[in-house]
Motif scaffolding. Structure first.
Motif, PDB file in Angstrom:
ATOM      1  N   GLU A 219       0.873  -1.174   0.000  1.00 11.56           N
ATOM      2  CA  GLU A 219       0.000   0.000   0.000  1.00 11.56           C
ATOM      3  C   GLU A 219       0.912   1.226   0.000  1.00 11.56           C
ATOM      4  OE1 GLU A 219      -3.169   0.109  -0.317  1.00 11.56           O
ATOM      5  OE2 GLU A 219      -3.453  -2.071  -0.282  1.00 11.56           O
ATOM      6  N   ILE A 220       1.098   1.831  -1.157  1.00 10.98           N
ATOM      7  CA  ILE A 220       2.040   2.955  -1.240  1.00 10.98           C
ATOM      8  C   ILE A 220       1.355   4.273  -1.582  1.00 10.98           C
ATOM      9  CG2 ILE A 220       3.948   1.431  -1.897  1.00 10.98           C
ATOM     10  CD1 ILE A 220       3.578   2.268  -4.765  1.00 10.98           C
ATOM     11  N   LEU A 221       0.108   4.204  -2.032  1.00  8.50           N
ATOM     12  CA  LEU A 221      -0.589   5.420  -2.444  1.00  8.50           C
ATOM     13  C   LEU A 221      -0.823   6.333  -1.228  1.00  8.50           C
ATOM     14  CD1 LEU A 221      -1.874   6.820  -4.899  1.00  8.50           C
ATOM     15  CD2 LEU A 221      -4.046   5.743  -4.257  1.00  8.50           C
ATOM     16  N   GLY A 222      -0.414   7.604  -1.350  1.00  7.36           N
ATOM     17  CA  GLY A 222      -0.639   8.592  -0.312  1.00  7.36           C
ATOM     18  C   GLY A 222       0.424   8.621   0.767  1.00  7.36           C
ATOM     19  N   LYS A 223       1.414   7.725   0.689  1.00  6.08           N
ATOM     20  CA  LYS A 223       2.474   7.691   1.693  1.00  6.08           C
ATOM     21  C   LYS A 223       3.696   8.464   1.206  1.00  6.08           C
ATOM     22  CE  LYS A 223       1.291   3.171   3.672  1.00  6.08           C
ATOM     23  NZ  LYS A 223       1.796   1.803   3.982  1.00  6.08           N
ATOM     24  N   PRO A 224       4.475   9.036   2.160  1.00  9.15           N
ATOM     25  CA  PRO A 224       5.749   9.636   1.772  1.00  9.15           C
ATOM     26  C   PRO A 224       6.631   8.585   1.091  1.00  9.15           C
ATOM     27  CG  PRO A 224       5.180  10.252   3.999  1.00  9.15           C
ATOM     28  CD  PRO A 224       4.202   9.194   3.593  1.00  9.15           C
ATOM     29  N   PHE A 225       7.512   9.051   0.223  1.00  9.95           N
ATOM     30  CA  PHE A 225       8.329   8.181  -0.629  1.00  9.95           C
ATOM     31  C   PHE A 225       9.081   7.116   0.174  1.00  9.95           C
ATOM     32  CE2 PHE A 225      12.513   7.638  -2.865  1.00  9.95           C
ATOM     33  CZ  PHE A 225      12.054   6.816  -3.877  1.00  9.95           C
ATOM     34  N   LEU A 226       9.869   7.557   1.185  1.00 11.68           N
ATOM     35  CA  LEU A 226      10.699   6.601   1.923  1.00 11.68           C
ATOM     36  C   LEU A 226       9.908   5.746   2.891  1.00 11.68           C
ATOM     37  CD1 LEU A 226      13.929   8.713   2.569  1.00 11.68           C
ATOM     38  CD2 LEU A 226      13.501   6.978   0.817  1.00 11.68           C
ATOM     39  N   GLU A 227       8.719   6.216   3.261  1.00 12.82           N
ATOM     40  CA  GLU A 227       7.862   5.372   4.104  1.00 12.82           C
ATOM     41  C   GLU A 227       7.255   4.255   3.271  1.00 12.82           C
ATOM     42  OE1 GLU A 227       3.633   5.671   6.543  1.00 12.82           O
ATOM     43  OE2 GLU A 227       4.869   7.488   6.325  1.00 12.82           O
ATOM     44  N   ALA A 228       6.872   4.596   2.066  1.00 14.71           N
ATOM     45  CA  ALA A 228       6.282   3.591   1.189  1.00 14.71           C
ATOM     46  C   ALA A 228       7.332   2.596   0.682  1.00 14.71           C
ATOM     47  CB  ALA A 228       5.603   4.265   0.000  1.00 14.71           C
ATOM     48  N   LEU A 229       8.550   3.121   0.433  1.00 12.55           N
ATOM     49  CA  LEU A 229       9.606   2.276  -0.136  1.00 12.55           C
ATOM     50  C   LEU A 229      10.890   2.468   0.669  1.00 12.55           C
ATOM     51  CD1 LEU A 229       8.908   3.158  -3.894  1.00 12.55           C
ATOM     52  CD2 LEU A 229       8.220   1.064  -2.707  1.00 12.55           C
ATOM     53  N   PRO A 230      10.967   1.883   1.857  1.00 16.07           N
ATOM     54  CA  PRO A 230      12.109   2.132   2.733  1.00 16.07           C
ATOM     55  C   PRO A 230      13.441   1.637   2.171  1.00 16.07           C
ATOM     56  CG  PRO A 230      10.734   0.356   3.584  1.00 16.07           C
ATOM     57  CD  PRO A 230       9.977   0.988   2.468  1.00 16.07           C
ATOM     58  N   GLU A 231      13.435   0.690   1.229  1.00 19.21           N
ATOM     59  CA  GLU A 231      14.697   0.187   0.687  1.00 19.21           C
ATOM     60  C   GLU A 231      15.446   1.246  -0.122  1.00 19.21           C
ATOM     61  OE1 GLU A 231      11.581  -2.003  -1.973  1.00 19.21           O
ATOM     62  OE2 GLU A 231      11.612  -0.906  -0.080  1.00 19.21           O
ATOM     63  N   PHE A 232      14.770   2.378  -0.426  1.00 23.12           N
ATOM     64  CA  PHE A 232      15.429   3.444  -1.175  1.00 23.12           C
ATOM     65  C   PHE A 232      16.175   4.429  -0.271  1.00 23.12           C
ATOM     66  CE2 PHE A 232      12.410   1.989  -4.369  1.00 23.12           C
ATOM     67  CZ  PHE A 232      13.190   2.002  -5.518  1.00 23.12           C
ATOM     68  N   CYS A 233      16.192   4.180   1.050  1.00 22.80           N
ATOM     69  CA  CYS A 233      16.842   5.121   1.971  1.00 22.80           C
ATOM     70  C   CYS A 233      18.307   5.355   1.627  1.00 22.80           C
ATOM     71  CB  CYS A 233      16.719   4.592   3.409  1.00 22.80           C
ATOM     72  SG  CYS A 233      15.058   4.773   4.107  1.00 22.80           S
TER      73      CYS A 233
ATOM     74  N   GLN B 167      19.726   4.953  -1.283  1.00 22.98           N
ATOM     75  CA  GLN B 167      19.900   5.177  -2.719  1.00 22.98           C
ATOM     76  C   GLN B 167      19.644   6.652  -3.026  1.00 22.98           C
ATOM     77  OE1 GLN B 167      18.316   1.890  -5.247  1.00 22.98           O
ATOM     78  NE2 GLN B 167      17.630   0.950  -3.314  1.00 22.98           N
ATOM     79  N   PRO B 168      20.087   7.133  -4.175  1.00 22.66           N
ATOM     80  CA  PRO B 168      20.111   8.584  -4.416  1.00 22.66           C
ATOM     81  C   PRO B 168      18.766   9.209  -4.777  1.00 22.66           C
ATOM     82  CG  PRO B 168      20.940   7.421  -6.339  1.00 22.66           C
ATOM     83  CD  PRO B 168      20.746   6.381  -5.275  1.00 22.66           C
ATOM     84  N   PHE B 169      17.699   8.448  -4.907  1.00 22.94           N
ATOM     85  CA  PHE B 169      16.474   8.982  -5.487  1.00 22.94           C
ATOM     86  C   PHE B 169      15.778  10.018  -4.597  1.00 22.94           C
ATOM     87  CE2 PHE B 169      17.249   4.716  -7.111  1.00 22.94           C
ATOM     88  CZ  PHE B 169      17.384   5.002  -8.465  1.00 22.94           C
ATOM     89  N   ALA B 170      15.777   9.786  -3.294  1.00 25.88           N
ATOM     90  CA  ALA B 170      15.136  10.770  -2.406  1.00 25.88           C
ATOM     91  C   ALA B 170      15.851  12.112  -2.509  1.00 25.88           C
ATOM     92  CB  ALA B 170      15.153  10.257  -0.964  1.00 25.88           C
ATOM     93  N   GLY B 171      17.176  12.095  -2.562  1.00 31.25           N
ATOM     94  CA  GLY B 171      17.931  13.343  -2.708  1.00 31.25           C
ATOM     95  C   GLY B 171      17.649  14.030  -4.025  1.00 31.25           C
ATOM     96  N   LEU B 172      17.504  13.234  -5.097  1.00 27.89           N
ATOM     97  CA  LEU B 172      17.202  13.822  -6.399  1.00 27.89           C
ATOM     98  C   LEU B 172      15.828  14.494  -6.383  1.00 27.89           C
ATOM     99  CD1 LEU B 172      18.449  10.925  -8.744  1.00 27.89           C
ATOM    100  CD2 LEU B 172      19.537  13.165  -8.390  1.00 27.89           C
ATOM    101  N   ILE B 173      14.871  13.856  -5.736  1.00 28.21           N
ATOM    102  CA  ILE B 173      13.518  14.438  -5.649  1.00 28.21           C
ATOM    103  C   ILE B 173      13.549  15.759  -4.878  1.00 28.21           C
ATOM    104  CG2 ILE B 173      11.219  14.090  -4.653  1.00 28.21           C
ATOM    105  CD1 ILE B 173      11.532  11.094  -5.303  1.00 28.21           C
TER     106      ILE B 173
ATOM    107  N   ALA C 262      18.141   0.803  -9.645  1.00 27.25           N
ATOM    108  CA  ALA C 262      17.303   0.932  -8.455  1.00 27.25           C
ATOM    109  C   ALA C 262      17.135  -0.462  -7.865  1.00 27.25           C
ATOM    110  CB  ALA C 262      15.948   1.528  -8.808  1.00 27.25           C
ATOM    111  N   ARG C 263      17.524  -0.612  -6.606  1.00 25.92           N
ATOM    112  CA  ARG C 263      17.386  -1.910  -5.931  1.00 25.92           C
ATOM    113  C   ARG C 263      16.144  -1.896  -5.060  1.00 25.92           C
ATOM    114  NH1 ARG C 263      20.965  -5.628  -5.551  1.00 25.92           N
ATOM    115  NH2 ARG C 263      20.608  -6.020  -3.306  1.00 25.92           N
ATOM    116  N   HIS C 264      15.190  -2.725  -5.409  1.00 26.83           N
ATOM    117  CA  HIS C 264      13.968  -2.797  -4.616  1.00 26.83           C
ATOM    118  C   HIS C 264      13.349  -4.181  -4.753  1.00 26.83           C
ATOM    119  CE1 HIS C 264      11.240  -2.614  -8.104  1.00 26.83           C
ATOM    120  NE2 HIS C 264      12.055  -1.698  -8.610  1.00 26.83           N
ATOM    121  N   ALA C 265      12.493  -4.489  -3.808  1.00 25.46           N
ATOM    122  CA  ALA C 265      11.778  -5.761  -3.829  1.00 25.46           C
ATOM    123  C   ALA C 265      10.565  -5.653  -4.743  1.00 25.46           C
ATOM    124  CB  ALA C 265      11.339  -6.136  -2.418  1.00 25.46           C
ATOM    125  N   SER C 266      10.309  -6.701  -5.484  1.00 25.32           N
ATOM    126  CA  SER C 266       9.152  -6.699  -6.380  1.00 25.32           C
ATOM    127  C   SER C 266       7.850  -6.913  -5.615  1.00 25.32           C
ATOM    128  CB  SER C 266       9.309  -7.788  -7.451  1.00 25.32           C
ATOM    129  OG  SER C 266      10.429  -7.504  -8.263  1.00 25.32           O
TER     130      SER C 266
END
Length: 348
Positions: free
Chosen positions: A11-25, A27-33, A50-54
């Motif tokens: 369930e990722i809709l409406g959640k902050p980016f790193l809360e919805a996808l903690p494996e990106f902590c 990785q550089p994407f949050a900083g880019l955003i 991008a390393r993440h779980a499917s």
């Protein structure tokens, strides 16, 4: 939605980016955003990892994306968020990398083969040089014995020794030329005015000294033109010895020469076991012998017919074979006259 296919079971809709996808902590994407939100400058990523779980609780996997981050603003210029348009290009990246890996392996193989070819050529050159020295000495001694022979029989024996030395020297030359053919190099030709009927008759006479009266030579008459007489002699020698090896031992071998000053036709015909049609297409390839030849008692290198083919091509000609139970086996060679300025012809 498409993003749910990438992150199944979450369930990722409406959640902050790193809360919805903690494996990106890490990785550089949050900083880019954050940078896009603060500066308003879009960011375009190409094949970024991008390393993440499917799926929820699954292991981290490598994915690659083409994506664009664009800041979204309200009517007064205030920041609403960041729009992300992403395309999963993982399959494309993996396919390209596999292709690059295969290309690198192929290039390494090419380099290895080139090094092997260079070493082989050096080895063959050194070996043939070392072999030719004693052959030349033996031939000179045989010629001396012939001149000083005290009987016709001894003179004939000395002639046979000389002919055998010439054959051995010819085998060395064949090995050198086979190495050149294998490397895709040209065979040198020496054009000269000559009568091929005389060349062929002389060749048959020399072969008769070695193999006995096995040959029947026919020609309608002189065939004069510009040819490489030595090359044609080698063609006839290889065709004749091939017929000796694989033809019926109690039947004659027919050697024929015909043509004009512009074109020349050579052939050898022998009786015996025919060559299957499926084996005929490989006969003129270097180091290839038919299954019948391999199963027989006669040993060979698989060089002779490939040299016939190479010498014919160097003359702008061609070769072929006709074989069957009734007509026996006939190898034919067609050649074109050479320009007098020719020194070498590339192999096709």
């Amino acid at each position: 939605p498409q993003y749910q296919a990438l992150f199944r079971g979450r369930e990722i809709l409406g959640k902050p980016f790193l809360e919805a996808l903690p494996e990106f902590c890490d990785q550089p994407f949050a900083g880019l955003i954050r940078a896009v939100m603060e500066t308003g400058v879009p960011y375009v990523g190409r094949e970024e990892l991008a390393r993440h779980a499917s799926q929820l609780g699954g292991p981290l996997e490598n994915h690659y994306y083409d994506f664009t981050y664009v800041r979204l603003e309200d009517d007064e210029g205030g920041t609403l968020g960041v729009y992300n348009h992403a395309v999963d290009v993982t399959d494309r990246v993996r396919a390209r990398r596999e292709s690059e890996k295969a290309a690198a392996a192929l290039q390494a193989s090419v380099i290895d083969l080139e090094q092997e070819r260079d070493l082989r050529e050096k080895f063959v050159a050194a070996l043939t040089h070392d072999l030719r020295t004693p052959i030349t000495s033996a031939k000179l001694m045989a010629q001396l014995l012939e001149r000083n022979a005290n009987s016709p029989e001894n003179a004939r024996k000395a002639q046979r020794i000389t002919a055998s030395m010439d054959r051995a020297d010819g085998m060395i030359r064949d090995l050198l030329d086979a190495s050149r053919i294998k490397a895709g190099l040209s065979l040198n030709l020496k054009p000269q005015q000559c009568d091929i009927t005389e060349v062929a008759q002389s060749t048959v006479n020399e072969l008769t000294l070695i193999y006995g009266n096995r040959f029947l030579f026919t020609s309608p008459g002189p065939v004069r033109g510009v040819w490489d007489a030595t090359a044609i002699r080698r063609i006839l020698e290889n065709l004749a010895t091939n017929a000796i090896k694989y033809g019926a031992g109690d039947r004659p071998i027919h050697i024929n020469v015909s043509g004009t000053m512009d074109e020349l036709a050579l052939s050898s015909q022998n009786e015996g076991t025919s060559i299957p049609a499926e084996a005929q297409r490989d006969l003129f390839q270097l180091f290839r012998r038919s299954d019948t030849a391999e199963a027989g008692k006669q040993e060979g290198w698989g060089i002779g017919l490939s040299l016939v083919h190479g010498l014919a091509k160097a003359h702008g000609g061609n070769v072929g074979v006709i074989s069957g139970p009734e007509q026996g086996t006939t190898f034919w060679v067609k050649l074109r006259a050479l320009p007098t300025t020719l020194t070498a012809a590339p192999l096709a």
